[in-house]
Design a protein around this motif. Structure first.
Motif, PDB file in Angstrom:
ATOM      1  N   GLN A 171      16.520  35.344  10.355  1.00 21.12           N
ATOM      2  CA  GLN A 171      16.992  35.836  11.651  1.00 21.12           C
ATOM      3  C   GLN A 171      17.547  34.730  12.510  1.00 21.12           C
ATOM      4  O   GLN A 171      17.040  33.619  12.500  1.00 21.12           O
ATOM      5  N   ARG A 172      18.574  35.087  13.273  1.00 19.24           N
ATOM      6  CA  ARG A 172      19.152  34.151  14.249  1.00 19.24           C
ATOM      7  C   ARG A 172      19.618  35.011  15.413  1.00 19.24           C
ATOM      8  O   ARG A 172      20.346  35.963  15.212  1.00 19.24           O
ATOM      9  N   ARG A 173      19.151  34.672  16.601  1.00 21.17           N
ATOM     10  CA  ARG A 173      19.550  35.401  17.821  1.00 21.17           C
ATOM     11  C   ARG A 173      19.359  36.910  17.675  1.00 21.17           C
ATOM     12  O   ARG A 173      20.231  37.721  18.009  1.00 21.17           O
ATOM     13  N   ILE A 211      19.014  26.058   4.981  1.00 19.87           N
ATOM     14  CA  ILE A 211      18.006  25.024   4.707  1.00 19.87           C
ATOM     15  C   ILE A 211      16.598  25.550   5.015  1.00 19.87           C
ATOM     16  O   ILE A 211      15.667  25.373   4.235  1.00 19.87           O
ATOM     17  N   ASP A 212      16.460  26.193   6.178  1.00 25.89           N
ATOM     18  CA  ASP A 212      15.141  26.691   6.608  1.00 25.89           C
ATOM     19  C   ASP A 212      14.773  28.040   5.966  1.00 25.89           C
ATOM     20  O   ASP A 212      13.706  28.580   6.248  1.00 25.89           O
ATOM     21  N   GLU A 213      15.689  28.600   5.187  1.00 23.70           N
ATOM     22  CA  GLU A 213      15.514  29.943   4.610  1.00 23.70           C
ATOM     23  C   GLU A 213      15.161  30.951   5.693  1.00 23.70           C
ATOM     24  O   GLU A 213      14.258  31.788   5.534  1.00 23.70           O
ATOM     25  N   GLY A 221       6.315  23.430   8.995  1.00 22.34           N
ATOM     26  CA  GLY A 221       5.627  22.126   8.977  1.00 22.34           C
ATOM     27  C   GLY A 221       6.200  21.108   9.945  1.00 22.34           C
ATOM     28  O   GLY A 221       5.965  19.903   9.816  1.00 22.34           O
ATOM     29  N   LYS A 222       6.970  21.581  10.942  1.00 21.61           N
ATOM     30  CA  LYS A 222       7.598  20.652  11.899  1.00 21.61           C
ATOM     31  C   LYS A 222       6.599  20.224  12.965  1.00 21.61           C
ATOM     32  O   LYS A 222       5.940  21.075  13.575  1.00 21.61           O
ATOM     33  N   ILE A 223       6.541  18.916  13.201  1.00 21.18           N
ATOM     34  CA  ILE A 223       5.649  18.411  14.237  1.00 21.18           C
ATOM     35  C   ILE A 223       6.478  18.144  15.486  1.00 21.18           C
ATOM     36  O   ILE A 223       7.143  17.116  15.605  1.00 21.18           O
ATOM     37  N   HIS A 234      24.304  26.579   8.303  1.00 24.10           N
ATOM     38  CA  HIS A 234      23.714  25.717   7.269  1.00 24.10           C
ATOM     39  C   HIS A 234      22.213  25.519   7.511  1.00 24.10           C
ATOM     40  O   HIS A 234      21.427  25.483   6.559  1.00 24.10           O
ATOM     41  N   ASP A 235      21.832  25.405   8.777  1.00 23.41           N
ATOM     42  CA  ASP A 235      20.409  25.214   9.100  1.00 23.41           C
ATOM     43  C   ASP A 235      19.569  26.410   8.617  1.00 23.41           C
ATOM     44  O   ASP A 235      18.468  26.241   8.099  1.00 23.41           O
ATOM     45  N   ASP A 236      20.109  27.612   8.774  1.00 22.93           N
ATOM     46  CA  ASP A 236      19.372  28.800   8.329  1.00 22.93           C
ATOM     47  C   ASP A 236      19.248  28.848   6.804  1.00 22.93           C
ATOM     48  O   ASP A 236      18.274  29.379   6.272  1.00 22.93           O
TER      49      ASP A 236
HETATM   50 MG    MG Z   1      16.100  26.063  11.924  1.00 25.92          MG
END
Ligand code: MG
Ligand code: FPP
Length: 328
Positions: free
Chosen positions: A97-99, A92-94, A238-240, A88-90
């Motif tokens: 790639q993962r791992r 949301i973040d569009e 845009g994550k701080i 789900h996070d991928d």
């Molecule tokens: Mg993410």
């Protein structure tokens, strides 16, 4: 640094049984769903959470023969909540790639990836409830709402460019540390440990989780990272995170505004990404994040020192060091 193989050694047999258990439980006869499920199961990560469950179970049971089905169910519950949350996070973040592999949304579009995550969560709950281990299901699924709260807080913080440490720690406690906390405590609970021990393990998991996420945030800035995710993703989103937060805290009002403006441009401008990367490196952002992370690890090691020496304790100490020294 202890290797992951060395950390896993005392629970090698238990982990094999765990993998077989998950493989047998997570099946479906839908063709596309089956293909997606195989991808999700075969591209799982290092398995830190099931390791934490089983090491905590072994630490309290004393002997492998006293760790059984309840601990496997606990390990499954946390690992599959984690797997679904990243799918789900991928979305949301569009993220593509993962791992080091294409994400589910990249392969089958977001609409199918959402359903894959939902299927995994639903199946996970069914298996948990059908097993009758209601105390474990209750204990672990509590973290699911916390994860969602963390994710929404994070999205709101990025949009409003909120820059307090309090907010950052609140986000990472919810989105990451909460699940490691229930992994460690559920391991103890699964073998009948006393309430006091369950609570101590909860804190150990929580501080390990805080350190884990801080290292994740540091790795986002490192060339040598081997996470299988593109570098500087956090800046583009845009994550701080703590390294940048430290730089913002020390900047003048005017400079802060400039840096935040540059951050807003990062999603479409690689020059701004490179600029902020250099600023974070040169202004001690990574060193400060490492300092804070070490404090959490020290707390974990101190709490672990309450237990008599054993293979399980050594592995948990090794896991604590692995979390902060890992590149992957
Ligand atoms: Mg993410
Ligand atoms: C990764 O963070 C994401 C999380 C740790 C939590 C994700 C939670 C949700 C999407 C809420 C849904 C919850 C459930 C129970 C399904 P990140 O984006 O900082 O890390 P990354 O760089 O690995 O993507």
């Amino acid at each position: 640094m202890m290797t992951l193989d060395a950390i896993r050694r005392p629970i090698e047999g238990l982990l094999k049984e765990f993998d077989a258990f998950v493989g047998a439980q997570f099946t479906t006869d839908g063709e596309l769903l089956s293909e997606m499920l195989t991808h999700a199961l075969s591209s799982r990560g290092k398995g830190i959470r099931p390791m934490l469950v089983l090491l905590s179970a072994l630490l309290h049971a004393g002997d492998e023969s006293r760790v059984g089905r309840r601990s496997h169910i606990a390990a499954m519950l946390v690992e599959m909540i984690h797997t679904a949350s990243l799918i789900h996070d991928d979305v949301i973040d569009e993220a593509d790639q993962r791992r080091g592999k294409p994400s589910a949304n990249a392969l089958w579009q977001s609409r199918n990836a959402v359903l894959l995550g939902d299927f995994i969560l639903a199946r996970n709950l069914s298996i948990g409830l059908e097993s009758g281990q209601f105390d474990l299901v209750t204990h672990i699924t509590r973290a699911m709402t916390t994860l969602c709260e963390g994710e929404v807080l994070q999205s709101e913080s990025a949009r409003k460019q909120l820059t307090s440490r309090e907010r950052y720690f609140d986000v990472i406690r919810r989105k990451t540390a909460s699940l490691l906390a229930v992994s460690a405590s559920a391991g103890a609970l699964s073998v009948g440990a006393r309430q006091e021990e369950v609570e101590r393990m909860h804190r150990i998991g929580e501080v390990l989780g805080m350190a884990f996420q801080i290292q994740d945030d540091i790795l986002d800035f490192l060339q040598e990272a081997k996470t299988g995710k593109p570098r500087n993703n956090d800046l583009r989103e845009g994550k701080i995170t703590l390294p940048l937060l430290h730089v913002l805290e020390r900047a003048s009002e005017e400079r802060r505004e400039e840096l935040l403006k540059r951050l807003s441009a990062c999603h479409a401008d690689e020059q701004e990404v490179n600029y902020l990367q250099t600023v974070v490196e040169n202004c001690g952002g990574l060193a400060e994040a490492r300092r804070v992370m070490e404090e959490y690890i020290e707390e974990a090691l101190h709490l672990l020192s309450h237990y008599p020496a054993s293979e399980a304790r050594s592995s948990l100490e090794g896991l604590a060091r692995f979390i902060v020294e890992r590149l992957s």
